[in-house]
Design a protein around this motif. Structure first.
Motif, short mmCIF file in Angstrom:
data_model
loop_
_atom_site.label_atom_id
_atom_site.label_comp_id
_atom_site.label_asym_id
_atom_site.label_seq_id
_atom_site.Cartn_x
_atom_site.Cartn_y
_atom_site.Cartn_z
N UNK A 1 -56.92 97.20 -52.12
CA UNK A 1 -58.24 96.70 -51.75
C UNK A 1 -58.14 95.24 -51.30
N UNK A 2 -58.90 94.87 -50.29
CA UNK A 2 -58.94 93.49 -49.80
C UNK A 2 -60.10 92.78 -50.49
N UNK A 3 -59.79 91.82 -51.35
CA UNK A 3 -60.85 91.11 -52.07
C UNK A 3 -61.12 89.75 -51.41
N UNK A 4 -62.02 89.00 -52.04
CA UNK A 4 -62.44 87.72 -51.45
C UNK A 4 -61.26 86.74 -51.34
N UNK A 5 -60.39 86.70 -52.34
CA UNK A 5 -59.25 85.77 -52.30
C UNK A 5 -58.32 86.11 -51.14
N UNK A 6 -58.08 87.40 -50.94
CA UNK A 6 -57.22 87.83 -49.85
C UNK A 6 -57.83 87.41 -48.51
N UNK A 7 -59.16 87.57 -48.38
CA UNK A 7 -59.83 87.19 -47.14
C UNK A 7 -59.73 85.70 -46.87
N UNK A 8 -59.89 84.88 -47.91
CA UNK A 8 -59.80 83.43 -47.70
C UNK A 8 -58.38 83.01 -47.32
N UNK B 1 -67.87 86.78 -50.29
CA UNK B 1 -68.29 87.88 -51.16
C UNK B 1 -68.88 89.02 -50.35
N UNK B 2 -69.81 88.68 -49.45
CA UNK B 2 -70.45 89.72 -48.63
C UNK B 2 -69.43 90.32 -47.65
N UNK B 3 -68.54 89.49 -47.12
CA UNK B 3 -67.52 89.98 -46.19
C UNK B 3 -66.60 90.98 -46.88
N UNK B 4 -66.20 90.69 -48.13
CA UNK B 4 -65.34 91.60 -48.87
C UNK B 4 -66.02 92.95 -49.06
N UNK B 5 -67.33 92.92 -49.30
CA UNK B 5 -68.08 94.17 -49.46
C UNK B 5 -68.09 94.96 -48.15
N UNK B 6 -68.29 94.27 -47.03
CA UNK B 6 -68.32 94.95 -45.73
C UNK B 6 -66.94 95.49 -45.36
N UNK B 7 -65.90 94.74 -45.69
CA UNK B 7 -64.52 95.19 -45.44
C UNK B 7 -64.25 96.49 -46.20
N UNK B 8 -64.70 96.54 -47.46
CA UNK B 8 -64.51 97.74 -48.27
C UNK B 8 -65.27 98.93 -47.67
#
Length: 274
Positions: A60-67, A42-49
């Motif tokens: 947008x790259x969300x949490x599911x995409x990151x995992x 969750x925090x990583x997705x926010x930093x990526x944005x």
């Protein structure tokens, strides 16, 4: 040999083979390294944005995409076919040691990961807590018999010694829990819901009062699942200051923070630790 489809982020296809795209590969390396530091999708997705990193198609790259990225074995130079992994013909972006450390974190439960990051998280009420004399309280801790005890201590006491303030020190866990309980009660108050709805309408014209109520009420059962860093961010967003005295505490809220939180909830911007 690449058999078709969209190549993994960080690669492009040349002559039916995956070739590293240097610019995007740097993003991949940063994502893996940052996840090792914070352990929160969750925090990583926010930093990526915040960094403006998007998919090759501009989404947008969300949490599911990151995992999915963190679990894609292409990044360690492997190819997967029918569930089996084989050495690929392409170059790896991530080394095996980094991959193994990331997957050791991913195998932990969300609750364990939240607990593991708690010690590195700023105190929940840092900069928000004040005593009866108006002096700020600072977070501190001590260890005894291997256990960690957290406190907030008045600046007056730190400067002038014990007894200089009627409330000199408070246990961190107790005062934080009391503030959170007040916040949870606030989410259920009709006048707060109505005020949040009116404030949120300035940015989201079609939001209804029922939408605002549902958004605020979602946070109550979700709270315990949030990472500590996310809890601290929300408290800072909602709370202007907390005054503690001999007879209790007073929590002053930010109305604009409530409306912002409601918009985040409706947009799915707040997620449980996972």
């Amino acid at each position: 040999m690449w058999m078709g489809g969209v190549p993994p982020y960080g690669y492009r296809v040349e002559n039916r083979k995956l070739v590293i795209d240097d610019e995007h590969a740097e993003h991949v390396r940063w994502i893996f390294a940052r996840f090792l530091e914070i352990g929160s999708g969750t925090e990583l997705a926010r930093e990526v944005a915040k960094r403006g990193i998007r998919t090759p198609r501009g989404n947008r790259i969300d949490k599911k995409y990151l995992y999915r990225m963190l679990s894609n074995r292409a990044y360690i130079g492997e190819a997967v076919h029918k569930g089996e992994s084989y050495p690929g013909e392409h170059e790896a972006i991530i080394d095996r040691a980094t991959w193994d450390r990331v997957h050791a974190i991913l195998q932990e439960s969300p609750r364990k990961r939240a607990a593991r990051t708690r010690a590195d998280t700023p105190a929940l009420l840092k900069g928000l807590l004040f005593g009866p004399d108006g002096a700020a309280f600072s977070p501190t801790h001590t260890r005894k018999d291997g256990r960690l005890y957290r406190y907030y201590v008045s600046q007056t006491v730190l400067k002038h010694g014990a007894g200089s303030c009627p409330v000199g020190r408070v246990p961190a866990g107790e005062i934080e829990a009391a503030v959170i309980d007040q916040l949870r009660a606030v989410f259920r108050q009709p006048e707060i819901v109505a005020g949040t709805w009116k404030a949120a309408r300035a940015d989201v014209a079609d939001i209804t009062e029922a939408d605002a109520r549902a958004a605020l009420q979602q946070l109550d059962p979700l709270w315990d699942e949030l990472f500590p860093a996310e809890q601290a961010r929300i408290v800072t967003l909602l709370v202007e200051r907390v005054d503690v005295g001999s007879d209790g505490l007073n929590v002053r809220l930010r109305v604009d923070g409530l409306s912002g939180l409601a918009r985040e909830m409706l947009a799915g911007g707040i997620e449980a630790a996972a």
